[in-house]
Design an enzyme around this catalytic site. Structure first.
Site, mmCIF file in Angstrom:
data_model
loop_
_atom_site.group_PDB
_atom_site.id
_atom_site.type_symbol
_atom_site.label_atom_id
_atom_site.label_comp_id
_atom_site.label_asym_id
_atom_site.label_seq_id
_atom_site.Cartn_x
_atom_site.Cartn_y
_atom_site.Cartn_z
ATOM 1 N N ARG A 67 -20.750 -2.189 -3.329
ATOM 2 C CA ARG A 67 -19.324 -2.471 -3.101
ATOM 3 C C ARG A 67 -18.815 -2.554 -1.665
ATOM 4 N NH1 ARG A 67 -14.211 0.422 -5.239
ATOM 5 N NH2 ARG A 67 -12.661 -1.272 -5.569
ATOM 6 N N HIS A 71 -16.921 -5.762 0.230
ATOM 7 C CA HIS A 71 -15.599 -5.352 0.846
ATOM 8 C C HIS A 71 -15.698 -5.578 2.173
ATOM 9 C CE1 HIS A 71 -13.216 -3.847 -2.712
ATOM 10 N NE2 HIS A 71 -14.267 -4.307 -3.116
ATOM 11 N N ASN A 99 -9.186 -0.817 -1.374
ATOM 12 C CA ASN A 99 -10.516 0.166 -0.900
ATOM 13 C C ASN A 99 -10.332 1.776 -1.047
ATOM 14 O OD1 ASN A 99 -11.720 -2.286 -0.057
ATOM 15 N ND2 ASN A 99 -10.930 -1.874 2.236
ATOM 16 N N HIS A 196 -21.425 -6.385 -10.885
ATOM 17 C CA HIS A 196 -20.692 -5.497 -11.807
ATOM 18 C C HIS A 196 -21.811 -4.836 -12.840
ATOM 19 C CE1 HIS A 196 -16.361 -7.115 -10.976
ATOM 20 N NE2 HIS A 196 -17.100 -6.429 -9.965
#
Length: 326
Positions: A67, A71, A99, A196
């Site tokens: 992640r 991001h 975040n 995911h």
């Protein structure tokens, strides 16, 4: 006639060759497959060791690293700007609403310290993050790939720019626009959503799917959700939930990288609205079906999409400390 083992080995060779061709294309983006071969030959192994050590103590590390990389790349390109701490005058990306739940920064810090001990000032934090995301996937049972390197670290990190990150309630059109704006395809959208398969979501990310206001009547659930799955989510996240750590795994095998995510999505057990959005368009629905049926196809596609995403342009320096500019 070829033996099954021979066929499996042959397919593995073909997959490796295809991924190598994708990686070679990154040379055009200023990245290279052998950038550290002479400058810092032990860099990649040092990062892998740091990831492996952290995973041994914390099973949530792989999801955190994957992640972090996503991001990072989706804001200013893969420039490690997500790793920068806020200063007195500037609030950084890591403190933005999308975040605040990011974690595993310490793994990158440890990897950077190990790499700096080998070859000071050579390996960028952005490359370390790309290595670590790949290792997180591979060490969780997923595919591996050759990471082109030579990224530079950025000097700018602004909380305001995190608003462009696709959120857990994004519609298909919003997701498609976010990916296309970064040169990524609709297929990449479905494939990278498969990340995911690792991780956990807090109640706040899906509360609106299991507690829908009903004009004063009993609260309803999203009809797209499997009823027993919705009931389990309501038990984990009651309407008056005050437990900040409460939530659910993003799929039933949330520490293993596999294709369970797609199979759950087809069964009405996709957790987030943005997951469910993949079933609202014929093209994305077909990709979901493909990857639900074939883990091999998903793994092959995921490695290619990660290579495309990690080729997004980044910064202009090699930071000595990943948390602050030089």
């Amino acid at each position: 006639m070829a033996k099954p083992k021979d066929l499996i080995m042959f397919r593995s060779v073909l997959v490796a060759a295809a991924l190598l061709l994708v990686a070679l294309k990154e040379e055009a983006h200023g990245l290279s497959l052998n950038y550290y071969d002479h400058k810092c030959p032990g860099a990649e192994a040092a990062v892998t060791a740091a990831v492996r050590q952290a995973m041994a103590k914390d099973s949530t590390v792989p999801a955190g690293l994957l992640r972090l990389h996503f991001h990072d790349c989706f804001v200013r390109g893969c420039d490690a700007s997500v790793l920068l701490d806020s200063t007195g005058n500037v609030t950084a990306e890591k403190d933005g609403p999308p975040n605040v739940s990011l974690h595993s920064f310490f793994v990158i810090d440890n990897a950077k310290q190990a790499v700096e001990a080998l070859c000071p000032g050579v390996v960028s934090c952005a490359d370390i993050l790309a290595f670590a995301a790949r290792d997180a996937v591979a060490l969780s049972g997923g595919p591996s790939w050759v990471v082109p390197v030579g990224r530079r670290d950025g000097r700018v990190s602004l909380v305001s720019e995190t608003s462009t990150l696709p959120g857990p309630r994004a519609s298909f059109e919003q997701l498609k626009q976010a990916f296309h704006a970064r040169g990524l395809s609709t297929k990449d959208l479905v494939v990278l959503s498969g990340g995911h398969t690792l991780g956990f979501a807090h109640c706040s990310s899906f509360q609106d799917r299991i507690h829908i206001n009903n004009n004063g009547g009993p609260q309803q659930v999203d009809p797209a959700l499997n009823p027993s799955f919705a009931a389990s989510l309501r038990r984990a996240c009651p309407a008056n939930n005050t437990v900040r750590a409460a939530g659910s795994g993003l799929d039933a095998t949330s520490t293993a990288f596999d294709n369970t995510y797609y199979r759950m999505l087809q069964a009405g057990r996709g957790l987030l609205s943005s997951d469910e959005a993949l079933l609202t368009h014929p093209k994305t629905r077909a990709f979901v079906a493909l990857y639900a049926a074939s883990q091999e196809a998903f793994f092959r596609a995921f490695a290619k999409s990660m290579l495309r995403m990690s080729g997004l342009n980044g910064g202009n320096e090699v930071r000595a400390n990943c948390r602050r500019v030089n």
